[in-house]
Design an enzyme around this catalytic site. Structure first.
Site, mmCIF file in Angstrom:
data_model
loop_
_atom_site.group_PDB
_atom_site.id
_atom_site.type_symbol
_atom_site.label_atom_id
_atom_site.label_comp_id
_atom_site.label_asym_id
_atom_site.label_seq_id
_atom_site.Cartn_x
_atom_site.Cartn_y
_atom_site.Cartn_z
ATOM 1 N N SER A 141 1.855 -8.812 -4.094
ATOM 2 C CA SER A 141 1.179 -8.521 -2.819
ATOM 3 C C SER A 141 -0.187 -9.196 -2.782
ATOM 4 C CB SER A 141 0.976 -7.008 -2.672
ATOM 5 O OG SER A 141 0.162 -6.735 -1.546
ATOM 6 N N TYR A 154 -1.944 0.905 -6.189
ATOM 7 C CA TYR A 154 -0.990 -0.102 -5.711
ATOM 8 C C TYR A 154 -1.558 -1.508 -5.918
ATOM 9 C CZ TYR A 154 1.846 -2.868 -2.470
ATOM 10 O OH TYR A 154 2.664 -3.835 -1.926
HETATM 11 N N1 LIG Z 1 5.738 -4.501 3.756
HETATM 12 C C1 LIG Z 1 4.616 -5.097 3.341
HETATM 13 O O1 LIG Z 1 3.637 -5.283 4.117
HETATM 14 C C2 LIG Z 1 4.505 -5.599 1.923
HETATM 15 C C3 LIG Z 1 3.425 -6.429 1.607
HETATM 16 C C4 LIG Z 1 3.294 -6.912 0.315
HETATM 17 C C5 LIG Z 1 4.230 -6.564 -0.641
HETATM 18 N N2 LIG Z 1 5.253 -5.750 -0.317
HETATM 19 C C6 LIG Z 1 6.200 -5.406 -1.389
HETATM 20 O O2 LIG Z 1 7.515 -5.723 -0.998
HETATM 21 C C7 LIG Z 1 8.433 -4.861 -1.660
HETATM 22 C C8 LIG Z 1 9.423 -4.322 -0.653
HETATM 23 O O3 LIG Z 1 8.729 -3.611 0.344
HETATM 24 P P1 LIG Z 1 9.257 -3.465 1.849
HETATM 25 O O4 LIG Z 1 8.085 -3.596 2.718
HETATM 26 O O5 LIG Z 1 10.448 -4.310 2.074
HETATM 27 O O6 LIG Z 1 9.616 -1.901 1.848
HETATM 28 P P2 LIG Z 1 10.926 -1.077 2.223
HETATM 29 O O7 LIG Z 1 11.635 -1.642 3.402
HETATM 30 O O8 LIG Z 1 10.462 0.343 2.248
HETATM 31 O O9 LIG Z 1 11.876 -1.304 0.958
HETATM 32 C C9 LIG Z 1 11.569 -0.809 -0.304
HETATM 33 C C10 LIG Z 1 12.834 -0.891 -1.124
HETATM 34 O O10 LIG Z 1 12.511 -0.560 -2.478
HETATM 35 C C11 LIG Z 1 13.374 0.489 -2.904
HETATM 36 N N3 LIG Z 1 12.711 1.258 -3.937
HETATM 37 C C12 LIG Z 1 11.524 1.902 -3.901
HETATM 38 N N4 LIG Z 1 11.267 2.484 -5.079
HETATM 39 C C13 LIG Z 1 12.327 2.189 -5.878
HETATM 40 C C14 LIG Z 1 12.663 2.498 -7.205
HETATM 41 N N5 LIG Z 1 11.843 3.241 -7.965
HETATM 42 N N6 LIG Z 1 13.830 2.035 -7.716
HETATM 43 C C15 LIG Z 1 14.669 1.273 -6.951
HETATM 44 N N7 LIG Z 1 14.413 0.956 -5.683
HETATM 45 C C16 LIG Z 1 13.249 1.427 -5.154
HETATM 46 C C17 LIG Z 1 13.675 1.272 -1.622
HETATM 47 O O11 LIG Z 1 14.819 2.063 -1.781
HETATM 48 P P3 LIG Z 1 14.731 3.683 -1.744
HETATM 49 O O12 LIG Z 1 14.160 4.029 -0.407
HETATM 50 O O13 LIG Z 1 16.142 4.103 -1.937
HETATM 51 O O14 LIG Z 1 13.825 4.074 -2.851
HETATM 52 C C18 LIG Z 1 13.896 0.094 -0.667
HETATM 53 O O15 LIG Z 1 15.165 -0.470 -0.876
HETATM 54 C C19 LIG Z 1 7.582 -3.816 -2.394
HETATM 55 O O16 LIG Z 1 7.465 -4.157 -3.749
HETATM 56 C C20 LIG Z 1 6.228 -3.926 -1.713
HETATM 57 O O17 LIG Z 1 5.179 -3.588 -2.578
HETATM 58 C C21 LIG Z 1 5.432 -5.254 0.949
#
Ligand SMILES: NC(=O)c1ccc[n+]([C@@H]2O[C@H](COP(=O)([O-])OP(=O)(O)OC[C@H]3O[C@@H](n4cnc5c(N)ncnc54)[C@H](OP(=O)(O)O)[C@@H]3O)[C@@H](O)[C@H]2O)c1
Length: 243
Positions: A141, A154
């Protein structure tokens, strides 16, 4: 991207960025293991919509989950070529309220984002080493690089992952290990953050937040480039330039 006869594990692939990357890898011909911790129906739906995929539930913060995921991939396809460590979590504690953070905040985030990513990676290494073109992409991130993000644990966990990426890239010969660091992305995670999204769109040089496909594009670049390792590719529309 050509991933025919290749196999990829994507953690946290039931929605958002992980789902977009799983779809991208599947479109390139890969067998894809779709993982999530609790969203079983959504994960099964994603897997069922892909030509050659399985869904495996598993919380990456549990130390044996990586072995379970790798065993399932090897049982289905007999090989593993790529790992996308995408699963992550946060807590929403404003950065200037850091004095209210508890050990529990730190523990829960580090157990998933740092220890979980490390142990899934460790479990995958032997299988990856057996591939003639193996790679790992860690989703980190902009919060790990600039002083921004949904909470201090985070942000620090994502900085740790960038550093882990470089360390492992140095130690693990023959496996390309890189990170992709998104800015603000429109996913279920940020669904209720409308004010922030408007603010980011206003100040970011590219005047919008990212889509999951923007992040999948960067991931694809890391997968296809054969001579990059140990790097973090920032995909933030220039947000980091103005923070
Ligand atoms: N959205 C943003 O602005 C952003 C920015 C920078 C980085 N990121 C990173 O991108 C990644 C994905 O985020 P997203 O925005 O796509 O969020 P999202 O749509 O909420 O997806 C998160 C995914 O991770 C899974 N997950 C969470 N904890 C887990 C665990 N302990 N074991 C296995 N699966 C787990 C969730 O499944 P469950 O719900 O079943 O747990 C879901 O499939 C994250 O690492 C986040 O830090 C996101």
């Amino acid at each position: 991207m050509d991933l025919k006869n290749r196999t990829v594990i994507v953690t946290g692939a039931s929605s958002g960025i992980g789902e977009a990357i799983a779809r991208r890898c599947a479109a390139a011909g890969a067998g894809v293991l779709v993982n999530s911790a609790t969203s079983v129906d959504a994960g099964e739906r994603v897997a069922a919509s892909l030509p050659d995929a399985i869904y495996v539930r598993g919380d990456i913060s549990e130390p044996t989950t990586g072995e379970h995921l790798v065993a399932a991939a090897l049982e289905r396809w007999g090989r593993l070529d790529g790992l996308v460590n995408n699963a992550g979590r946060t807590c929403e504690v404003p950065l200037d309220k850091f004095e209210s953070l508890t050990p529990e905040h730190w523990r829960r985030i580090f157990e998933t984002n740092v220890y979980g990513t490390f142990f899934v990676t460790l479990a995958a290494l032997d299988a990856l080493r057996a591939s003639d073109d193996a790679w790992i992409v860690n989703i980190t991130s902009i919060a790990g690089i600039r002083q921004t993000g949904s909470s201090l644990p985070y942000a620090v966990s994502k900085a740790a992952l960038d550093h882990l990426t470089a360390h492992l890239a140095k130690q693990v010969a023959g496996v390309r290990i890189n990170a992709v660091a998104p800015g603000l992305v429109a996913t279920p995670w940020t669904e209720s953050w409308d004010q922030l999204k408007a603010g980011v769109s206003a100040v970011t040089p590219l005047h919008r937040v990212a889509t999951p496909d923007d992040v999948a594009d960067a991931c694809e670049a890391m997968i296809t480039n054969r001579y990059v390792t140990g790097q973090t590719l920032v995909v933030d529309g220039g947000l980091g330039l103005v923070l």
